[in-house]
Design an enzyme around this catalytic site. Structure first.
Site, PDB file in Angstrom:
ATOM      1  N   THR A 155      -4.656  -6.969   5.565  1.00  0.00           N
ATOM      2  CA  THR A 155      -5.993  -6.429   5.763  1.00  0.00           C
ATOM      3  C   THR A 155      -6.972  -7.587   5.549  1.00  0.00           C
ATOM      4  OG1 THR A 155      -7.467  -4.586   5.264  1.00  0.00           O
ATOM      5  CG2 THR A 155      -6.329  -5.599   3.376  1.00  0.00           C
TER       6      THR A 155
ATOM      7  N   THR B 123      -5.869  -0.053  11.114  1.00  0.00           N
ATOM      8  CA  THR B 123      -6.245   1.356  11.113  1.00  0.00           C
ATOM      9  C   THR B 123      -7.360   1.625  12.131  1.00  0.00           C
ATOM     10  OG1 THR B 123      -7.852   0.962   9.356  1.00  0.00           O
ATOM     11  CG2 THR B 123      -5.632   1.611   8.669  1.00  0.00           C
TER      12      THR B 123
ATOM     13  N   GLY C 288      -1.692   8.874  10.182  1.00  0.00           N
ATOM     14  CA  GLY C 288      -0.556   9.742  10.498  1.00  0.00           C
ATOM     15  C   GLY C 288       0.668   8.988  10.996  1.00  0.00           C
ATOM     16  N   ARG C 289       0.592   7.636  10.975  1.00  0.00           N
ATOM     17  CA  ARG C 289       1.713   6.854  11.494  1.00  0.00           C
ATOM     18  C   ARG C 289       2.922   6.943  10.565  1.00  0.00           C
ATOM     19  NH1 ARG C 289      -0.809   1.006  12.301  1.00  0.00           N
ATOM     20  NH2 ARG C 289      -1.978   1.634  10.474  1.00  0.00           N
TER      21      ARG C 289
ATOM     22  N   GLY D  80       0.835  -1.204   0.000  1.00  0.00           N
ATOM     23  CA  GLY D  80       0.000   0.000   0.000  1.00  0.00           C
ATOM     24  C   GLY D  80       0.865   1.247   0.000  1.00  0.00           C
ATOM     25  N   ASP D  81       0.216   2.405  -0.155  1.00  0.00           N
ATOM     26  CA  ASP D  81       0.915   3.703  -0.134  1.00  0.00           C
ATOM     27  C   ASP D  81       1.959   3.819  -1.247  1.00  0.00           C
ATOM     28  OD1 ASP D  81      -0.480   4.258   2.296  1.00  0.00           O
ATOM     29  OD2 ASP D  81       0.986   3.018   3.331  1.00  0.00           O
TER      30      ASP D  81
ATOM     31  N   LYS E  23      -0.894   5.637  -5.352  1.00  0.00           N
ATOM     32  CA  LYS E  23      -2.001   5.349  -6.275  1.00  0.00           C
ATOM     33  C   LYS E  23      -2.800   6.592  -6.619  1.00  0.00           C
ATOM     34  CE  LYS E  23      -3.598   1.787  -3.721  1.00  0.00           C
ATOM     35  NZ  LYS E  23      -2.453   1.429  -2.898  1.00  0.00           N
TER      36      LYS E  23
ATOM     37  N   SER F 167       6.373   7.999 -12.735  1.00  0.00           N
ATOM     38  CA  SER F 167       5.948   9.242 -12.093  1.00  0.00           C
ATOM     39  C   SER F 167       7.161   9.872 -11.418  1.00  0.00           C
ATOM     40  CB  SER F 167       4.858   8.905 -11.079  1.00  0.00           C
ATOM     41  OG  SER F 167       4.723   9.931 -10.156  1.00  0.00           O
TER      42      SER F 167
ATOM     43  N   GLN G 103      -5.102  -0.310  -0.643  1.00  0.00           N
ATOM     44  CA  GLN G 103      -4.013  -1.073   0.007  1.00  0.00           C
ATOM     45  C   GLN G 103      -3.083  -1.668  -1.071  1.00  0.00           C
ATOM     46  OE1 GLN G 103      -7.450  -2.097   1.404  1.00  0.00           O
ATOM     47  NE2 GLN G 103      -7.168  -0.176   2.434  1.00  0.00           N
TER      48      GLN G 103
ATOM     49  N   LYS H  89       7.833   7.694  -7.300  1.00  0.00           N
ATOM     50  CA  LYS H  89       8.775   8.213  -6.304  1.00  0.00           C
ATOM     51  C   LYS H  89      10.246   7.866  -6.578  1.00  0.00           C
ATOM     52  CE  LYS H  89       6.674   9.226  -2.227  1.00  0.00           C
ATOM     53  NZ  LYS H  89       6.013   9.040  -0.931  1.00  0.00           N
TER      54      LYS H  89
ATOM     55  N   GLY I 198      -6.501   5.729   2.034  1.00  0.00           N
ATOM     56  CA  GLY I 198      -6.360   7.186   2.049  1.00  0.00           C
ATOM     57  C   GLY I 198      -5.753   7.635   0.751  1.00  0.00           C
ATOM     58  N   HIS I 199      -6.540   8.256  -0.103  1.00  0.00           N
ATOM     59  CA  HIS I 199      -6.035   8.733  -1.385  1.00  0.00           C
ATOM     60  C   HIS I 199      -6.123  10.249  -1.425  1.00  0.00           C
ATOM     61  CE1 HIS I 199      -7.010   4.667  -3.533  1.00  0.00           C
ATOM     62  NE2 HIS I 199      -6.098   4.572  -2.598  1.00  0.00           N
TER      63      HIS I 199
HETATM   64  P1  IMP Z   1      -6.938  -2.818   8.537  1.00  0.00           P
HETATM   65  O1  IMP Z   1      -7.144  -2.782   7.059  1.00  0.00           O
HETATM   66  O2  IMP Z   1      -7.335  -1.533   9.217  1.00  0.00           O
HETATM   67  O3  IMP Z   1      -7.563  -4.019   9.185  1.00  0.00           O
HETATM   68  O4  IMP Z   1      -5.355  -2.950   8.813  1.00  0.00           O
HETATM   69  C1  IMP Z   1      -4.645  -4.145   8.490  1.00  0.00           C
HETATM   70  C2  IMP Z   1      -3.255  -3.836   7.973  1.00  0.00           C
HETATM   71  O5  IMP Z   1      -3.359  -3.183   6.715  1.00  0.00           O
HETATM   72  C3  IMP Z   1      -2.435  -2.872   8.849  1.00  0.00           C
HETATM   73  O6  IMP Z   1      -1.065  -3.233   8.757  1.00  0.00           O
HETATM   74  C4  IMP Z   1      -2.651  -1.519   8.198  1.00  0.00           C
HETATM   75  O7  IMP Z   1      -1.581  -0.635   8.464  1.00  0.00           O
HETATM   76  C5  IMP Z   1      -2.680  -1.927   6.734  1.00  0.00           C
HETATM   77  N1  IMP Z   1      -3.436  -0.995   5.892  1.00  0.00           N
HETATM   78  C6  IMP Z   1      -4.767  -0.844   5.813  1.00  0.00           C
HETATM   79  N2  IMP Z   1      -5.095   0.101   4.924  1.00  0.00           N
HETATM   80  C7  IMP Z   1      -3.945   0.553   4.412  1.00  0.00           C
HETATM   81  C8  IMP Z   1      -3.628   1.527   3.406  1.00  0.00           C
HETATM   82  O8  IMP Z   1      -4.488   2.151   2.778  1.00  0.00           O
HETATM   83  N3  IMP Z   1      -2.292   1.704   3.158  1.00  0.00           N
HETATM   84  C9  IMP Z   1      -1.317   0.997   3.779  1.00  0.00           C
HETATM   85  N4  IMP Z   1      -1.582   0.080   4.717  1.00  0.00           N
HETATM   86  C10 IMP Z   1      -2.869  -0.151   5.025  1.00  0.00           C
END
Ligand code: IMP
Length: 430
Positions: free
Chosen positions: A239, A130, A302-303, A12-13, A16, A413, A224, A331, A40-41
């Site tokens: 997730t 999250t 914010g982590r 993720g991150d 996107k 990009s 993700q 990046k 989070g986009h």
């Molecule tokens: P959950 O989706 O909130 O259950 O989190 C499960 C795992 O997925 C954790 O390690 C979160 O940090 C990660 N995670 C969930 N959504 C995102 C995202 O949009 N970007 C990056 N990591 C994510």
């Protein structure tokens, strides 16, 4: 006409938002097919920044339709709040530009409670979620006791469904020493949001079938990354949904043949938020450099993100599990100025060399990366719009990445600005 699925090919991150924004301009319909408001986009359109968590990117563009598919778990409160935030920015979200699958499962406050309770407790495995209630909501969906969007339209029948759901949750809550929830409290929670959610309800599979036949272009917007996939990711540190490209089909109700080009968004290094294995993680100077240069802080929580070198083994694996046609490499400029750059090309496991990530949690924790070291580049790649603008060593890095992962770079990009993109292959034209 090709449709396009965008998925993250790491944890993720991967950036996107910018790519989805660029593609959504070319699409007629943008569909979310998994996850929820854990995503989070950030989209920047005409200099205005929009933060989206649950809503598909299409909603901020006039004339586009955003669709929340059945594979998404929908928190009605988060939905209403996000619509409100966009309204404050002058973007009107109405049934003209947003539809929600009638068969999508809801995230309720009891799911959020349970997620937070488990994460904060000292027993069991901490996942680093999250705390949005994503996992508990999917558990109820698979357990066949979820409240779905369509249930809001039949309030008398809802009471029975609430009883069934609470029989499960109150037993859990008693075991955890938590106060039980009254059926009436949950009924009121749901009744209070029904009027705001129901206007968006639709039969999404029928809508997409109709539009597809009419020749409309569909962009499936993954959230993700493939390594957070419940089946193919670093279980249990994942997730609770399938994040691989195949989910675009099941999570929206189109057949697999309707999903055309699979674009894997891939960062030129690696990051992860939350717990779990990360073979190329750098905790020292290099990690700090990547984190600071790459602004690696979560948009939702914010982590601080964990940072490390590019792992070609992992991306090669997700190219296969998602059937990725081409990647968007993001990046690259974060690596500018490094003397040397490492790429993980294989692992050592118990003295043996392997070229994949083993499925077992214990083995994943034991793998040691095998690195190749490449010469870095001094000049900047930021803002490059053609291959000629790139330092020779940077081109070498990109070509080597392509070779190692076994997929071409379709887009490169070179900054958060949308025009700072080198287009090699247009996924919609493929
Ligand atoms: P959950 O989706 O909130 O259950 O989190 C499960 C795992 O997925 C954790 O390690 C979160 O940090 C990660 N995670 C969930 N959504 C995102 C995202 O949009 N970007 C990056 N990591 C994510």
């Amino acid at each position: 006409m090709a449709n396009v699925v965008v998925v993250g090919s790491q944890w993720g991150d991967e950036g996107k938002g910018k790519i989805v924004d660029w593609l959504s301009e070319r699409a007629d319909i943008v569909v979310r097919f998994q996850g929820g408001h854990n995503a989070g986009h950030t989209l920047v359109i005409d200099g205005v920044s929009y933060k989206l968590s649950l809503l598909p990117s299409g909603v901020v563009r006039p004339g586009k339709m955003g669709v929340i598919g059945n594979g998404v778990v929908v928190d009605p409160h988060a939905l209403i709040a996000e619509i409100g935030r966009l309204a404050a920015q002058g973007v009107a979200v109405s049934p003209d530009n947003l539809r929600i699958a009638e068969n999508a499962a809801l995230i309720l406050s009891l799911h959020r409670d349970l997620d937070a309770f488990r994460e904060n407790s000292n027993t069991g495995t901490r996942i680093g979620t999250t705390k949005r209630g994503i996992g508990p909501a999917y558990e109820d969906k698979v357990g066949r006791r979820a409240i779905r969007v369509m249930d809001l339209a039949d309030l008398p029948a809802l009471r029975e469904k609430i009883e069934r759901l609470l029989a499960h949750h109150n037993a859990l809550r008693r075991g955890l020493g938590q106060e039980e929830i009254l059926a009436e409290t949950l009924y009121e929670e749901l009744a209070s949001v029904a009027d705001k959610v129901l206007p968006f309800m639709d039969s999404v599979w029928q809508l997409l079938d109709r539009e597809r036949r009419a020749g409309k272009r569909i962009l499936f917007e993954g959230a993700q990354g493939a390594l957070l996939d419940i089946d193919h990711g670093t279980y249990p540190f994942v997730t609770s949904s399938n994040t691989v490209a195949g989910q675009a089909s099941t999570g929206s109700g189109v057949g697999p043949g309707a999903v055309g080009y699979v674009l894997g968004i891939t960062k030129a290094y690696t990051t992860r938020v939350g717990e779990g294995p990360f073979p190329t993680e750098q905790t020292g100077e290099v990690g700090d450099f990547l984190g600071t240069r790459g602004h690696e802080f979560g948009t939702v929580t914010g982590r601080k993100r964990r940072c490390g070198w590019f792992d070609a083994v992992l991306v090669r694996q997700t190219i296969r599990t998602s059937g990725i046609t081409g990647i968007a490499l993001t990046k690259l400029d974060v690596l500018d100025g490094l003397e040397e750059i490492k790429i993980c090309v294989g692992y050592k496991l118990d003295g043996r060399e392997i070229d994949y990530l083993p499925a077992s949690q214990a083995a994943q924790a034991r793998v040691e990366p095998i690195y190749e070291t490449l010469e870095g580049w001094k000049d900047t790649t930021a803002g490059a719009r053609s291959w000629n603008d790139l330092p020779a060593q940077a081109v070498k890095y990109v070509r080597h990445v392509e070779e190692l992962i076994g997929a071409p770079v379709a887009l490169l990009s070179t900054s958060p600005e949308r025009d700072d993109t080198i287009l090699v292959q247009d996924p919609f034209q493929d």
